[in-house]
Scaffold this active site. Structure first.
Site, short mmCIF file in Angstrom:
data_model
loop_
_atom_site.label_atom_id
_atom_site.label_comp_id
_atom_site.label_asym_id
_atom_site.label_seq_id
_atom_site.Cartn_x
_atom_site.Cartn_y
_atom_site.Cartn_z
CG HIS A 178 38.44 56.33 36.04
ND1 HIS A 178 38.94 55.07 36.11
CD2 HIS A 178 37.73 56.51 37.16
CE1 HIS A 178 38.53 54.49 37.21
NE2 HIS A 178 37.79 55.35 37.88
CG ASP A 206 41.39 55.17 33.58
OD1 ASP A 206 42.11 55.57 34.50
OD2 ASP A 206 40.34 54.52 33.75
CG MET A 225 30.65 52.09 33.49
SD MET A 225 32.32 52.55 34.05
CE MET A 225 32.71 51.19 35.15
CD GLU A 241 32.73 50.79 42.43
OE1 GLU A 241 32.70 51.27 41.27
OE2 GLU A 241 33.67 50.11 42.85
CE LYS A 270 37.74 50.55 48.67
NZ LYS A 270 38.91 50.88 47.85
CD GLU A 321 35.41 46.69 43.69
OE1 GLU A 321 35.35 47.62 42.86
OE2 GLU A 321 36.42 46.45 44.38
CG HIS A 345 34.26 48.27 47.06
ND1 HIS A 345 33.98 49.26 46.14
CD2 HIS A 345 35.58 47.98 46.89
CE1 HIS A 345 35.08 49.56 45.48
NE2 HIS A 345 36.06 48.78 45.90
CG ASP A 367 32.97 47.44 39.57
OD1 ASP A 367 32.56 47.41 38.39
OD2 ASP A 367 33.52 48.44 40.07
CG ASP A 403 39.48 47.55 47.21
OD1 ASP A 403 38.86 46.49 47.06
OD2 ASP A 403 39.42 48.49 46.41
CG ASP A 456 40.42 46.07 43.72
OD1 ASP A 456 39.25 45.92 44.12
OD2 ASP A 456 40.95 47.18 43.60
CG ASP A 472 37.06 47.69 39.56
OD1 ASP A 472 38.21 47.89 39.12
OD2 ASP A 472 36.50 48.48 40.34
C1 GLT Z 1 39.01 52.56 41.47
C2 GLT Z 1 38.15 51.82 42.48
C3 GLT Z 1 37.11 51.01 41.82
C4 GLT Z 1 36.09 51.84 41.09
C5 GLT Z 1 36.66 52.56 39.94
C6 GLT Z 1 35.62 53.46 39.34
S1 GLT Z 1 38.11 53.39 40.31
O1 GLT Z 1 39.86 51.68 40.82
O2 GLT Z 1 39.00 51.00 43.27
O3 GLT Z 1 36.47 50.17 42.72
O4 GLT Z 1 35.15 50.96 40.56
O5 GLT Z 1 35.78 54.78 39.65
MN MN Z 2 37.93 47.57 44.89
MN MN Z 3 34.96 49.04 41.55
#
Ligand code: GLT
Ligand code: MN
Ligand code: MN
Length: 392
Positions: free
Chosen positions: A59, A62, A93, A186, A188, A222, A225, A250, A260, A262, A292
């Site tokens: 980003h 970042d 990306m 993306e 969510k 993702e 998500h 992702d 979430d 991750d 991600d």
């Molecule tokens: C953030 C989010 C991710 C996205 C990123 C891209 S930022 O960490 O949780 O799922 O992919 O903006």
């Molecule tokens: Mn996520």
């Molecule tokens: Mn993501």
């Protein structure tokens, strides 16, 4: 120069990538502060290189803190570029942080305040310039703050309309500047908002067709998500792939009915991870494989490296398992028994004509005979598990 480890299958190298925000995650959660010290972008890039990845994503903020002076920005960029070249890393990306600052508390592109929407566009154009400087060709839009807690606040149709205006504007901006970006939306369903607009990949695919430049826009699904929405991630990726819209992915993992998470790729649902790798491999997806994900909050940076190497290792192991699965004789026999093709029927049903409709309507089908034989999917699924468990 450090050597990049690569997986070559059919002459292609898997493009494993991490975001600066993934290995650089300092382990904050809503109930507790950081557990790891913040690292510079160059330092994180070196870790990503050490893990054996192909590229790094970021980003705008970042890489460059939002209030950094031009001099400071130049220094960070120079140091980051050096780390990229030392590790032979690319930046496939880039994306915009449209969620951290308080100004975006009620949305960026979908804010009800025209000034906030304009600021979000300005910030994104600048972030696109930055990404282009590093050769990024994919631009991700994750609308984390684009949503609502209460629908009293705004008309959701305005939300969709404003989002469309922003994407149309930015497509044009990319074209005007010859950036060659492909945009990846993306989805969510919630978090950090109570409800996020364009909640699933399916919503995004529908929305894309309403844009001025639909061919420039695809998706970045993702795992976590789609799973949060209670959906089958593999099926969503399949629909995107089949539509030629899987521009980015992702990879991480997620248990159902949770925040979430991750998690490290494959950490929660190894069977789903296997079928995902199978789908991507069988259909020749050759875009970035972006992890991600975040290391557990229990970890120091050595644990973060274990996490990063784990993501890549699991993907590679699953890819080997896919090859094993695809050549397994018993699996092939079971599949052959249930996949029955018929040339005449293919002709008849493949394309409509009044004559084929008439013939079809007159045909006799013995539905009991068609249902008489079991399909052996219990055995098939067990064989899949045995391959995954290393017993086959
Ligand atoms: C953030 C989010 C991710 C996205 C990123 C891209 S930022 O960490 O949780 O799922 O992919 O903006
Ligand atoms: Mn996520
Ligand atoms: Mn993501």
């Amino acid at each position: 120069m450090a050597k990049r480890v690569s997986t070559k299958v059919g002459g292609k190298t898997d493009k494993f990538t991490f975001g600066l925000w993934t290995l650089g995650n300092i382990g904050r959660d809503p109930f507790g502060g950081p557990v790891r010290a913040a690292l510079s972008p160059a330092h994180i890039a070196r870790m990503i290189g050490e893990a054996g990845a192909y590229g790094v994503n970021f980003h705008d903020n970042d890489l460059l803190p939002i209030d950094a002076s031009p001099k400071k920005k130049r220094a960070i960029i120079a140091e980051f570029k050096k780390a990229l070249s030392d590790y032979n890393l690319v930046v496939p990306m880039a994306t915009t942080n449209l969620f951290s600052e308080a100004v975006f508390r009620d949305g960026a592109f979908t804010s009800s305040d025209a000034r906030v929407r304009a600021y979000a566009l300005q910030k994104t154009m600048q972030a696109m310039d930055l990404g282009a400087q590093f050769g990024a060709k994919i631009y991700v839009f994750w609308g984390g703050r684009e949503g609502a807690e209460t629908d009293a606040a705004k008309d959701p149709i305005d939300g969709i309309r404003h989002f469309r205006e922003a994407i149309n504007f930015l497509c044009q901006y990319s074209i005007e500047n010859n950036y060659g970006y492909r945009f990846a939306l993306e989805a969510k369903p919630n978090e950090p908002r109570g409800h996020i607009y364009l909640a699933t990949t399916g919503n995004c695919l529908g929305f894309i067709e309403t844009l001025d430049y639909p061919e420039m826009v695809g998706v970045n699904p993702e795992v976590a998500h789609e799973s949060m929405a209670g959906l089958n991630f593999v099926h969503h990726v399949a629909q995107a792939l089949e539509a030629g819209k899987l521009f980015h992915i992702d990879l991480n993992d997620q248990e159902s009915g949770r925040y979430d998470q991750d998690y490290r790729f494959g950490a929660a649902n190894i069977k789903q991870a296997f079928f995902l790798v199978k789908l991507l491999t069988d259909h020749g997806y050759d875009g970035p494989l972006h992890f991600d994900a975040h290391a557990y909050r229990s970890e120091d940076y050595q644990g973060v490296m274990d996490f990063a190497r784990g993501c890549i290792a699991t993907y590679r192991i699953l890819k080997e398992k896919v090859a094993r699965w695809n050549r397994d004789g018993e699996i092939r026999d079971i599949l052959a028994a249930s996949h029955i093709e018929d040339e005449n029927l293919a002709k008849l049903c493949g394309e409509f004509s009044p004559a084929s409709a008439k013939t079809l309507k007159a045909m006799k089908f013995d539905r009991h005979a068609l249902a008489a034989k079991g399909l052996q999917y219990e055995r098939l699924d067990q064989l899949t598990l045995e391959i995954l468990l290393g017993k086959r």
